[in-house]
Design a protein around this motif. Structure first.
Motif, PDB file in Angstrom:
ATOM      1  N   SER A   1      89.089 -53.360   4.705  1.00 25.78           N
ATOM      2  CA  SER A   1      87.727 -53.252   5.249  1.00 25.78           C
ATOM      3  C   SER A   1      86.976 -54.520   4.868  1.00 25.78           C
ATOM      4  O   SER A   1      87.421 -55.285   3.986  1.00 25.78           O
ATOM      5  CB  SER A   1      87.009 -52.042   4.644  1.00 25.78           C
ATOM      6  OG  SER A   1      86.805 -52.256   3.259  1.00 25.78           O
ATOM      7  N   GLY A   2      85.837 -54.706   5.498  1.00 31.33           N
ATOM      8  CA  GLY A   2      84.993 -55.847   5.159  1.00 31.33           C
ATOM      9  C   GLY A   2      84.522 -55.760   3.715  1.00 31.33           C
ATOM     10  O   GLY A   2      84.460 -56.768   2.996  1.00 31.33           O
ATOM     11  N   THR A   3      84.203 -54.549   3.270  1.00 26.44           N
ATOM     12  CA  THR A   3      83.748 -54.359   1.896  1.00 26.44           C
ATOM     13  C   THR A   3      84.790 -54.900   0.918  1.00 26.44           C
ATOM     14  O   THR A   3      84.460 -55.602  -0.036  1.00 26.44           O
ATOM     15  CB  THR A   3      83.504 -52.846   1.640  1.00 26.44           C
ATOM     16  OG1 THR A   3      82.449 -52.415   2.497  1.00 26.44           O
ATOM     17  CG2 THR A   3      83.120 -52.576   0.195  1.00 26.44           C
ATOM     18  N   GLU A   4      86.054 -54.584   1.178  1.00 28.27           N
ATOM     19  CA  GLU A   4      87.094 -55.024   0.249  1.00 28.27           C
ATOM     20  C   GLU A   4      87.323 -56.538   0.313  1.00 28.27           C
ATOM     21  O   GLU A   4      87.642 -57.157  -0.707  1.00 28.27           O
ATOM     22  CB  GLU A   4      88.396 -54.282   0.542  1.00 28.27           C
ATOM     23  CG  GLU A   4      88.334 -52.868   0.000  1.00 28.27           C
ATOM     24  CD  GLU A   4      89.537 -52.062   0.411  1.00 28.27           C
ATOM     25  OE1 GLU A   4      90.548 -52.086  -0.288  1.00 28.27           O
ATOM     26  OE2 GLU A   4      89.450 -51.418   1.470  1.00 28.27           O
TER      27      GLU A   4
ATOM     28  N   ALA B   1      70.028 -58.606   2.549  1.00 34.57           N
ATOM     29  CA  ALA B   1      71.306 -58.832   3.245  1.00 34.57           C
ATOM     30  C   ALA B   1      72.305 -57.723   2.914  1.00 34.57           C
ATOM     31  O   ALA B   1      72.353 -57.243   1.792  1.00 34.57           O
ATOM     32  CB  ALA B   1      71.888 -60.179   2.837  1.00 34.57           C
ATOM     33  N   TYR B   2      73.110 -57.373   3.901  1.00 35.93           N
ATOM     34  CA  TYR B   2      74.147 -56.351   3.697  1.00 35.93           C
ATOM     35  C   TYR B   2      75.498 -57.037   3.542  1.00 35.93           C
ATOM     36  O   TYR B   2      75.838 -57.945   4.309  1.00 35.93           O
ATOM     37  CB  TYR B   2      74.177 -55.388   4.895  1.00 35.93           C
ATOM     38  CG  TYR B   2      75.153 -54.238   4.699  1.00 35.93           C
ATOM     39  CD1 TYR B   2      74.925 -53.282   3.723  1.00 35.93           C
ATOM     40  CD2 TYR B   2      76.297 -54.124   5.481  1.00 35.93           C
ATOM     41  CE1 TYR B   2      75.824 -52.227   3.528  1.00 35.93           C
ATOM     42  CE2 TYR B   2      77.188 -53.067   5.301  1.00 35.93           C
ATOM     43  CZ  TYR B   2      76.945 -52.126   4.318  1.00 35.93           C
ATOM     44  OH  TYR B   2      77.831 -51.091   4.131  1.00 35.93           O
ATOM     45  N   HIS B   3      76.251 -56.586   2.542  1.00 37.54           N
ATOM     46  CA  HIS B   3      77.596 -57.147   2.329  1.00 37.54           C
ATOM     47  C   HIS B   3      78.603 -56.039   2.060  1.00 37.54           C
ATOM     48  O   HIS B   3      79.561 -56.236   1.307  1.00 37.54           O
ATOM     49  CB  HIS B   3      77.574 -58.118   1.155  1.00 37.54           C
ATOM     50  CG  HIS B   3      76.743 -59.340   1.389  1.00 37.54           C
ATOM     51  ND1 HIS B   3      77.145 -60.375   2.205  1.00 37.54           N
ATOM     52  CD2 HIS B   3      75.507 -59.682   0.944  1.00 37.54           C
ATOM     53  CE1 HIS B   3      76.208 -61.312   2.231  1.00 37.54           C
ATOM     54  NE2 HIS B   3      75.203 -60.910   1.482  1.00 37.54           N
TER      55      HIS B   3
ATOM     56  N   VAL C   1      76.303 -65.247   1.602  1.00 38.01           N
ATOM     57  CA  VAL C   1      75.396 -65.429   2.739  1.00 38.01           C
ATOM     58  C   VAL C   1      75.833 -64.565   3.915  1.00 38.01           C
ATOM     59  O   VAL C   1      77.019 -64.548   4.261  1.00 38.01           O
ATOM     60  CB  VAL C   1      75.413 -66.900   3.226  1.00 38.01           C
ATOM     61  CG1 VAL C   1      74.581 -67.057   4.488  1.00 38.01           C
ATOM     62  CG2 VAL C   1      74.892 -67.828   2.158  1.00 38.01           C
ATOM     63  N   ASN C   2      74.885 -63.867   4.504  1.00 39.09           N
ATOM     64  CA  ASN C   2      75.138 -63.154   5.751  1.00 39.09           C
ATOM     65  C   ASN C   2      74.111 -63.670   6.761  1.00 39.09           C
ATOM     66  O   ASN C   2      72.923 -63.358   6.674  1.00 39.09           O
ATOM     67  CB  ASN C   2      74.969 -61.643   5.545  1.00 39.09           C
ATOM     68  CG  ASN C   2      75.117 -60.850   6.837  1.00 39.09           C
ATOM     69  OD1 ASN C   2      75.344 -61.426   7.903  1.00 39.09           O
ATOM     70  ND2 ASN C   2      74.985 -59.544   6.747  1.00 39.09           N
ATOM     71  N   ALA C   3      74.567 -64.475   7.709  1.00 38.45           N
ATOM     72  CA  ALA C   3      73.646 -65.238   8.554  1.00 38.45           C
ATOM     73  C   ALA C   3      72.853 -64.391   9.546  1.00 38.45           C
ATOM     74  O   ALA C   3      71.917 -64.895  10.175  1.00 38.45           O
ATOM     75  CB  ALA C   3      74.395 -66.336   9.294  1.00 38.45           C
TER      76      ALA C   3
ATOM     77  N   VAL D   1      81.797 -60.982   8.136  1.00 43.24           N
ATOM     78  CA  VAL D   1      82.374 -59.710   8.592  1.00 43.24           C
ATOM     79  C   VAL D   1      81.696 -59.282   9.897  1.00 43.24           C
ATOM     80  O   VAL D   1      82.350 -58.811  10.826  1.00 43.24           O
ATOM     81  CB  VAL D   1      82.224 -58.633   7.494  1.00 43.24           C
ATOM     82  CG1 VAL D   1      82.546 -57.245   8.046  1.00 43.24           C
ATOM     83  CG2 VAL D   1      83.133 -58.962   6.319  1.00 43.24           C
ATOM     84  N   PHE D   2      80.398 -59.490   9.987  1.00 40.82           N
ATOM     85  CA  PHE D   2      79.673 -59.087  11.186  1.00 40.82           C
ATOM     86  C   PHE D   2      79.664 -60.202  12.248  1.00 40.82           C
ATOM     87  O   PHE D   2      79.935 -59.965  13.414  1.00 40.82           O
ATOM     88  CB  PHE D   2      78.247 -58.700  10.777  1.00 40.82           C
ATOM     89  CG  PHE D   2      77.385 -58.161  11.893  1.00 40.82           C
ATOM     90  CD1 PHE D   2      77.922 -57.505  12.980  1.00 40.82           C
ATOM     91  CD2 PHE D   2      76.003 -58.301  11.830  1.00 40.82           C
ATOM     92  CE1 PHE D   2      77.117 -57.008  13.994  1.00 40.82           C
ATOM     93  CE2 PHE D   2      75.195 -57.807  12.827  1.00 40.82           C
ATOM     94  CZ  PHE D   2      75.753 -57.166  13.922  1.00 40.82           C
ATOM     95  N   LEU D   3      79.349 -61.407  11.824  1.00 38.53           N
ATOM     96  CA  LEU D   3      79.099 -62.457  12.810  1.00 38.53           C
ATOM     97  C   LEU D   3      80.318 -63.285  13.193  1.00 38.53           C
ATOM     98  O   LEU D   3      80.271 -64.021  14.180  1.00 38.53           O
ATOM     99  CB  LEU D   3      78.008 -63.398  12.294  1.00 38.53           C
ATOM    100  CG  LEU D   3      76.614 -62.784  12.159  1.00 38.53           C
ATOM    101  CD1 LEU D   3      75.615 -63.842  11.727  1.00 38.53           C
ATOM    102  CD2 LEU D   3      76.157 -62.159  13.472  1.00 38.53           C
TER     103      LEU D   3
HETATM  104  C1  LIG Z   1      78.145 -58.832   6.663  1.00 41.19           C
HETATM  105  C2  LIG Z   1      78.944 -57.634   6.307  1.00 41.19           C
HETATM  106  N1  LIG Z   1      79.727 -57.653   5.226  1.00 41.19           N
HETATM  107  C3  LIG Z   1      80.481 -56.596   4.875  1.00 41.19           C
HETATM  108  C4  LIG Z   1      80.453 -55.435   5.613  1.00 41.19           C
HETATM  109  C5  LIG Z   1      81.304 -54.259   5.216  1.00 41.19           C
HETATM  110  O1  LIG Z   1      82.357 -54.104   6.093  1.00 41.19           O
HETATM  111  P1  LIG Z   1      83.085 -52.667   6.204  1.00 41.19           P
HETATM  112  O2  LIG Z   1      82.089 -51.729   6.777  1.00 41.19           O
HETATM  113  O3  LIG Z   1      84.273 -52.928   7.088  1.00 41.19           O
HETATM  114  O4  LIG Z   1      83.485 -52.289   4.818  1.00 41.19           O
HETATM  115  C6  LIG Z   1      79.643 -55.364   6.745  1.00 41.19           C
HETATM  116  C7  LIG Z   1      79.578 -54.134   7.543  1.00 41.19           C
HETATM  117  O5  LIG Z   1      78.700 -53.886   8.309  1.00 41.19           O
HETATM  118  C8  LIG Z   1      78.861 -56.486   7.105  1.00 41.19           C
HETATM  119  O6  LIG Z   1      78.058 -56.458   8.173  1.00 41.19           O
END
Ligand SMILES: Cc1ncc(COP(=O)(O)O)c(C=O)c1O
Length: 552
Positions: free
Chosen positions: A194-197, A221-223, A267-269, A322-324
């Motif tokens: 997953s993106g989280t991992e 910002a969400y990560h 950074v999450n743009a 992960v998003f962009l």
């Molecule tokens: C920028 C960003 N990083 C990480 C994540 C987490 O990804 P995941 O939901 O696949 O764990 C997200 C999910 O929306 C995200 O937008």
């Protein structure tokens, strides 16, 4: 001593003044914040609208409730069952609108949580109702539902002989690695589930190689939902070793210039649309002060300054794409803003429809052990990482984005999506509708130009008109890039019609006495009186027979 004090003060100045910038404080406030609600009789007139306007609202609300429920009985019945057993469904249903309206609205305006089929730009519920998909499957849907069906079908076929074997790799992984290296511009690649991992691994490696403890991430910002980056409201545990700093702010750069405990900066743009703001969900849409704008050049310049400081201070710059990733440009944030990261995370769409997280980075940072210290390792596992079918569906995705016409299409993303936003905004303005859209390519957010307590109602009128936003409502629409002009026109026409219906229903009634400031004051007043009245008045939600506390 003086030096330490100065560093501490500088750090405080680099925190956003709002609660969002103060994780511990926000948790304390969240625990004390009382529930209150507007009852069935009052919730349509809390802005002081005259009786005839309230009556008009009620009539429209009742009609809306009737139509939404009569046309989707099977969908709603199954959704109601799921709500009792899937906490995810219960959570999103409780957070579609600001909490004081939650019970009065959710009990009448039921939203289905199940769909049976997708076709092109649309999804069908269990009762045969088709809607245009504005939710974008959390951003996974970048090229349209049919595209992912193709990736999944071919990917499953290609990996059939392997089944689910894990540990050894599907040979197709080599092609994925080669393509991802080329696209990201980095030496090595690791696969996660997953993106989280992927973010977890990026942060872990940054700490391992720098020997420093702290992560810097930017306010709002969400990560992902891992404790190590998700701090404040949403994660009940206090965060350790995370600094949440102001984005696009000189003080933050000074903190990075001076502190010795920072390992990496995340950074999450997408925050370029609302620096330091939370993802714009309708559950926080209390008035009309949602703000968003997008200045590509200003954000590019910020990223360049940030990258320069990170380079000078040897801080690991992690671009969380992960998003962009693949949405803004083939090379994602790095290419679009012409900035170079040390580590880049990808996820969502790159799995070709299946769950995935990817990390790409410099060879020295990606290494998980040291030659000279055999016990000092940086472990990363995950049973399903590099699943053979995911590798095959990913390969379909990566081959697609590498095609000449897809590469060329990225050159048009700004121009074409901006033109669409302008077109829709012109249509809304010409009808004097108090709604505007702001976009960063195909990611859009809705702004409201007239003070109102009812903007969150628009999500229901959109549904009535065949548009399906995600559970966060009008705060974020995520379009897929297969949307053609005819499809966009159909969506824009429905959007305007929905806003007109809401306008006709009196939800944007105006009075010189109602301002965003007066709305906030009213809410604080209601909150205080609820707090004083005590829990008996506050607990409107009757426990259900299935609630564990009821069973004991
Ligand atoms: C920028 C960003 N990083 C990480 C994540 C987490 O990804 P995941 O939901 O696949 O764990 C997200 C999910 O929306 C995200 O937008």
């Amino acid at each position: 001593m003086i030096g330490k004090l100065r560093a501490r003060l500088l750090l405080s100045r680099a925190k956003h003044p709002s609660l969002r910038g103060h994780a511990k404080m926000s948790l304390r406030v969240a625990r004390l914040f009382p529930f209150f609600e507007y009852g069935e009789d009052e919730f349509l007139g809390v802005d002081g609208a005259p009786p005839d306007v309230v009556a008009k609202r009620r009539e429209s609300f009742d009609r809306l409730a009737g139509e939404l429920s009569s046309r989707a009985p099977k969908t709603l019945e199954l959704s109601r069952e799921l709500e009792d057993e899937l906490p995810d469904v219960e959570f999103v249903n409780a957070h579609r609108v600001p909490f004081p309206f939650r019970n009065a609205v959710a009990s009448r305006l039921r939203i289905g949580s199940v769909v049976a089929e997708t076709d092109g730009l649309r999804v069908r519920d269990l009762d045969g109702n088709w809607s245009y998909d504005l939710g974008g499957s959390y951003g996974v849907n970048l090229f349209g539902h049919e595209f992912y069906k193709g990736c999944m079908e071919r990917g499953f076929a290609a990996a059939r002989a392997l089944g689910m074997t894990l540990g050894d790799y599907n040979p197709i992984i080599a092609d994925n690695v080669a393509r991802l290296r080329r696209i990201s511009g980095h030496d090595e690649v690791s696969f996660h589930m997953s993106g989280t991992e992927a973010v977890m691994q990026a942060v872990r490696l940054a700490r391992y190689h720098t020997g420093r403890s702290h992560v810097v991430r930017f306010c709002g910002a969400y990560h992902g939902w891992w404790d190590g980056v998700q701090v404040g409201i949403g994660n009940p545990r206090p965060a350790h070793e995370v600094y949440v700093l102001k984005e696009m702010d000189e003080t933050t750069l000074r903190v990075l210039e001076t502190r010795d405990d920072v390992a990496c900066v995340l950074v999450n743009a997408v925050q370029a649309m609302h620096p330091n703001g939370l993802p714009p969900g309708d559950s926080t849409l209390l008035s009309s002060d949602r703000a968003a704008s997008y200045d590509k050049e200003a954000y590019r310049s910020w990223l360049h300054d940030l990258a320069r400081v990170c380079r000078r201070r040897k801080l690991v710059l992690i671009v969380d794409d992960v998003f962009l990733g693949f949405r803004l440009a083939l090379g994602g944030t790095q290419e679009y803003f012409d900035v170079r990261a040390d580590l880049v995370t990808y996820g969502k769409s790159v799995g070709g429809g299946l769950p995935v997280g990817v990390l790409c980075g410099r060879r020295d940072l990606m290494r998980r052990f040291r030659d000279d210290r055999p016990m000092d390792v940086c472990l990363a596992r995950g049973t399903f990482n590099s699943h053979p079918v995911v590798m095959a569906t990913m390969n379909e995705f990566l081959r697609h984005v590498d095609r000449e016409e897809v590469r060329a299409s990225y050159g048009e993303v700004d121009r074409s999506w901006n033109a669409r936003a302008e077109r829709l905004n012109r249509a809304l303005a010409s009808r004097d509708l108090p709604v505007r859209l702001v976009n960063m390519t195909s990611i859009w957010t809705t702004l409201y130009t007239r003070p109102s307590r009812y903007n969150w109602m628009l999500q229901y009128y959109l549904r009535l008109h065949g548009l399906k936003p995600s559970w966060i409502g009008t705060g974020r629409f995520i379009f897929s890039h297969d949307l053609d002009d005819a499809g966009f026109s159909a969506i824009a026409d429905r959007f305007v019609a929905a806003a007109e219906a809401m306008q006709d229903a009196g939800f944007w009634w105006q009075s010189s006495k109602v301002t965003n400031g007066s709305i906030k004051k009213d809410i604080v007043r209601d909150l205080l009186s609820a707090a004083v009245a005590g829990p008996s008045r506050l607990l409107a939600h009757e426990p259900r027979p299935s609630d564990p506390a009821t069973r004991l």
